[in-house]
Structure formats: C-alpha cells, structure tokens
Design an enzyme around this catalytic site. Structure first.
Site, short mmCIF file in Angstrom:
data_model
loop_
_atom_site.label_atom_id
_atom_site.label_comp_id
_atom_site.label_asym_id
_atom_site.label_seq_id
_atom_site.Cartn_x
_atom_site.Cartn_y
_atom_site.Cartn_z
N LEU A 47 94.81 51.62 31.90
CA LEU A 47 95.80 51.76 33.21
C LEU A 47 95.23 52.41 34.11
O LEU A 47 94.60 53.60 34.00
CB LEU A 47 97.34 52.43 32.79
CG LEU A 47 98.37 51.66 32.37
CD1 LEU A 47 99.46 52.63 31.94
CD2 LEU A 47 98.54 50.60 33.28
N ASP A 48 95.19 51.71 35.48
CA ASP A 48 94.61 52.72 36.58
C ASP A 48 95.50 54.17 36.79
O ASP A 48 96.63 54.24 36.38
CB ASP A 48 94.90 51.93 37.78
CG ASP A 48 93.95 50.84 37.86
OD1 ASP A 48 93.17 50.54 37.13
OD2 ASP A 48 94.30 49.70 38.68
N PRO A 49 94.77 55.13 37.16
CA PRO A 49 95.18 56.29 37.50
C PRO A 49 96.55 56.30 38.01
O PRO A 49 97.37 57.16 38.06
CB PRO A 49 93.91 57.33 38.24
CG PRO A 49 93.06 56.39 37.73
CD PRO A 49 93.18 55.06 37.70
N ALA A 51 98.59 53.98 38.36
CA ALA A 51 99.96 53.21 37.63
C ALA A 51 100.50 54.06 36.53
O ALA A 51 99.87 55.02 36.01
CB ALA A 51 99.21 52.06 36.85
#
Length: 302
Positions: A47-49, A51
């Site tokens: 997961l992107d930071p 998100a």
C-alpha cells in the site's frame, strides 16, 4: 555495553492491519514484527504511504501463503478530484494538466461500465514496475520520461458512492495488478476532463476485510504474549477462498514429507488447480489435485 538482542519467536499467523496514513508498508511490517518479536514477517500487497486500509502482514509460516492472499480480490474506496492531473496521479505529485470541465453525475455513471471486465490499463509512471531492471518511480524521480506499456487487468465492479463538482467517491472491486490512480486518471480523461486521486482506502484483500482489521495502536496496547497473540488470525484464514482437502494421519505425514497422496472417499476431487490440505484444522501444504492425487507445492511446519 551493548544490549543483548531480544530473542525472536517462531510465531505464525496473520496480522490483518489497518495501515494508517503516511506509513510505508515496509515500516508497518517492521513495527508489527517488533511488537510480536517475530522471527519472520512479510506482507501481501503493498500500500502506498498515502493510502490507508488493509495490509495483511504474515508472520512465520504464514509468509508461505502470501502469494495466495496477494492474488485475491481487492476492494478500494477512492476519491477523484476533478480538474487537474498530476505527475503521480495522486495528491503527492505536481500538477501537469488542468481542465475547467466538471462532469455531471449522469455522465460519470454512464462511463463507468466501460471500466469493468477485463480492460487495458497503462500503469502510472510513478510505480514499482521495473524498466530494464530499475523501478519506474526511481527513473521518474530522476527526471526520465517513463512510458509503461498497457496491460490487461480485471475490474469486477465499480460503483459511484458520492458526487459533486469538486470530487467524486467511488468503490472498485478488482484483481491483482490494478492501479487505482491510473483508473481515476483514465475515467477523468474519458469524461473529457482531468483528475487525480486525493484519498485511497483498501477495504479488502482476499479473505481479509475492514471488519476484522486491527490498528497499530490496538497491537501496541495489548499486553505482550497471549493477549497480543490473540489478535492474530490463523495461517489457514489466508486460504478461506480456496478449496480445502482434509487429510487423514497417514496422508498428512506423507504430504508433510513432500509426497503426493491418493485422495479417497465419495467426495474426493479428481482435479483442482489450486487448493490447500489440512490435518485437524492446521495447514499441511498448498498444492493441486490431478487424477485424484494431491500434489504438494509448499509444505507448512505448524
């Protein structure tokens, strides 16, 4: 004097983490591993930071089940801000194009069916995809022009949650490899405008959902030992969406040594591409069934 290192535990199970905003997946795994003093840890799907939401973290033998969970269906809820495109297709990047057009709700609802089924998608330049051995985001940050090829993805469903002239919130159910940032970009362009993702929440990964997720704060507040271990989901929970083969003691011993076994009984399957075998509720192996025989691919030591 240097402090002695804490002893790592051979603990196994899943932490269904509700990842907070502005934390990387690697940081989340490190924190969880430290809290449990786990000897081994990994995660199923980055997961992107920026998100939030479901980040399944595998401890011990559960790391062997990461591919099955990572390949599971995912549900995302995201917001598209209308009127501007960014270099990263989210709020972190620089604005690279703008539009004064704001789509009507009816127009948005009419275009969504074009983004269901198997569709072609061009991943964002700022992604982890490798180009000649280098991550695309590293090349993009270095100022290089990154043009990634389109590739097929599967969108099971996409629905509009709310809409106004500033932004719209949508929910998408999709398969592995889908970039929600690219989906938002393409929806905006199909409507004759520009757009980028301003918030992104992952509500489900395979069998793991928001309903059973725990936070870093809950894990930290739980007393170390049995109280914290009780927050772990069992290794087998990662296979909730796969067929289960129940073995008898003799079969379990053979499979535990990596050997194929003949399945018996009226309900025994003749063929399965992907399944898991259990003995007394514990995972023995993942594998497949061919001509009535279970063939182990990965053996578990639980």
């Amino acid at each position: 004097m240097t402090q002695p290192r804490s002893k790592k535990r051979p603990i196994s199970g899943w932490v269904v983490l509700s990842k907070p905003y502005d934390m990387t997946s690697t940081q989340a795994v490190g924190k969880v591993r430290w809290l449990f003093s786990a000897a081994k840890a990994g995660h199923a799907g980055t997961l992107d930071p920026l998100a939030t939401g479901i980040l399944p973290i595998a401890l011990g033998e559960a790391t062997k089940a990461v591919p099955q969970v990572q390949d599971g269906t995912k549900i995302y809820r995201f917001a598209i801000q209308w009127g501007s495109a960014t270099s990263t297709d989210d709020a972190e990047g620089e604005v690279i194009a703008t539009s004064d057009h704001r789509p009507e709700q009816a127009d948005l609802e009419a275009v969504l069916p074009r983004f269901t089924g198997t569709i072609m998608q061009r991943p964002p330049a700022f992604s982890a995809i490798k180009v000649d051995g280098e991550r695309a985001y590293d090349l993009a940050r270095a100022g290089e022009i990154v043009e990634l090829a389109e590739r097929p993805i599967d969108i099971d469903a996409i629905a509009l949650v709310s809409h106004d002239t500033v932004q719209s919130i949508l929910e998408v159910t999709c398969g592995k490899g889908t970039y929600v940032r690219a989906l938002a970009r393409d929806i905006a362009e199909a409507l004759g405008t520009r757009g980028h993702v301003t918030s992104l929440h992952r509500a489900a990964v395979g069998p793991f959902t928001d309903a059973i997720a725990v936070t870093i704060e809950q894990l930290a507040a739980a007393e170390a030992g049995l109280a914290r271990d009780a927050l772990l989901a069992p290794v087998a929970s990662g296979f909730a969406n796969l067929p289960e083969i129940r073995l008898d003691p003799v079969q379990a011993t053979a499979v535990g040594h990596g050997n194929a076994v003949l399945l018996t009984g009226a309900g025994a399957p003749l063929a399965l591409d992907d399944c898991w075998a259990s003995f007394k509720g514990k995972v023995v192996a993942t594998g497949s069934v061919a001509f009535g025989q279970f063939h182990p691919r990965r053996v578990f030591n639980l």
